[in-house]
Design an enzyme around this catalytic site. Structure first.
Site, PDB file in Angstrom:
ATOM      1  CG  HIS A  12     -16.417 -81.778  21.237  1.00  0.00           C
ATOM      2  ND1 HIS A  12     -16.739 -80.723  20.418  1.00  0.00           N
ATOM      3  CD2 HIS A  12     -16.827 -81.421  22.477  1.00  0.00           C
ATOM      4  CE1 HIS A  12     -17.318 -79.764  21.133  1.00  0.00           C
ATOM      5  NE2 HIS A  12     -17.377 -80.173  22.383  1.00  0.00           N
ATOM      6  CE1 TYR A  42      -9.978 -79.860  26.345  1.00  0.00           C
ATOM      7  CE2 TYR A  42      -8.566 -79.841  24.411  1.00  0.00           C
ATOM      8  CZ  TYR A  42      -9.706 -79.413  25.068  1.00  0.00           C
ATOM      9  OH  TYR A  42     -10.567 -78.556  24.444  1.00  0.00           O
TER      10      TYR A  42
END
Length: 351
Positions: A64, A332
């Protein structure tokens, strides 16, 4: 073996050509992590296999990568305060820093290249606690285990000879992972929208809301748009930045809104398998409205240095037993550490 009884090779090739297979490869990094034993799977291995597909773009998220920052508020109506003692669900407003993005590791990719988009939000409670969430515009996830994520990544890597996924490898994966079939069926018939503003974004994973008496309520949630859906147009396919331009234009006209809707599990609903959608008749609660009123470029923007770790939760919210949640958190963190280190090196080089 009768290939037609499952997903035939021609269908897989067509999906690959329209971008569905690269989409899955890109999405997997969002969910996979390095918390397993080193000899089996690490976040380094996952990043390496991801970068074989999307390339290395220093200073950007590993997935992303292309996105835009947004600012606004969440206006709670108090309806969810019976389910959770988190102060965000009491009546009132909470500041929000968010990010819209498209899947994939290339920050220069055209907005129309990948049909599934994401919304990430960080809610800053008055007591200093935060709630961070990353949601996607799809109804469920392709596979249910971390091990399967890595296997699917490997199966969808482009063949050096063709530049496209090898249908034989993907077919072999499908035969041993039948849980992926509903996702392929959904992806085949899905029509992307012409705007982030009209996308519905879903948590996919389940979480627990904890009320003041200590009772736990298994839930999933969605951001349901107020903006009417319109399909991706031919004109959109000629503009590589149409999503960002559309968002900026809409915000010039006024704020954009979504309702935060919780879906409550019933007995028998699984909280540890994101491939299974809960039945449509489950009770829902509208907890309030997300109001976004400003967009800013992501680089040096307010969302750029936020790690939208889904396990950053305030008191009154907790993870379910879905093993993917720990994996997401680990991935993450790895991505955040890499890109912030690269950004610091880039800044030093310009001094």
């Amino acid at each position: 073996m009768n290939i037609k009884a499952h997903i035939n090779k021609q269908t897989l090739v067509r999906l690959a050509l329209v971008g569905i297979i690269p989409l899955i490869l890109c999405l997997l990094f969002l969910w996979a992590g390095g918390w397993l034993t080193p000899e089996r799977l690490t976040s380094d291995k996952l990043i390496n296999v991801l970068q074989q597909s999307g390339g290395i773009h220093k200073g950007y998220r590993r997935n992303h990568a292309k996105g835009i920052c947004v600012l606004g508020n969440f206006i709670s109506n108090g309806n969810a305060s019976t389910l959770s003692r988190a102060s965000i669900f009491s009546k009132g407003e909470t500041a929000v820093t968010g990010r819209f993005a498209i899947a994939g590791g290339n920050p220069g990719a055209p907005d129309y290249a990948v049909p599934v988009r994401s919304m990430a939000l960080s809610f800053q409670q008055a007591n200093g606690e935060q709630w961070r969430t990353g949601m996607n515009a799809m109804p469920f996830f392709p596979v249910s285990s971390v091990e399967s994520f890595y296997e699917l990544q490997a199966a969808t890597l482009p063949d050096p000879a063709t530049g496209k996924p090898n249908p034989e490898k993907l077919h072999a994966f499908v035969m041993t992972h039948p849980e992926v079939k509903p996702f392929f069926a959904w992806a085949k018939q899905y029509t992307p929208s012409s705007s982030w503003a009209s996308d519905r974004f879903n948590s996919l994973n389940a979480f627990r809301l904890i009320d003041r008496a200590g009772n736990e309520h298994l839930v999933r949630w969605s951001m349901v748009p107020h903006t009417r859906f319109s399909p991706l147009s031919d004109a959109d396919k000629q503009n590589k930045d149409f999503l960002q331009q559309d968002l900026a234009h809409r915000l010039e006209q006024g704020a954009l809104e979504w309702d935060l809707v919780f879906t409550l599990a019933q007995a028998g609903d699984e909280g540890n398998d994101a491939t299974k959608a809960w039945p449509a008749d489950r009770k829902t609660i509208n907890a309030g409205t997300l109001v976004l009123n400003k967009a800013l470029p992501q680089q040096q923007g307010p969302c750029n240095d936020i790690n939208y770790d889904p396990l950053i939760l305030p008191d009154g919210m907790a993870a379910s037993d879905d093993p993917i949640l720990n994996a997401r958190s680990s991935a993450y963190a790895k991505s955040y550490n890499l890109r912030t280190h690269e950004q610091a090196q880039q800044a030093g080089a310009h001094l």
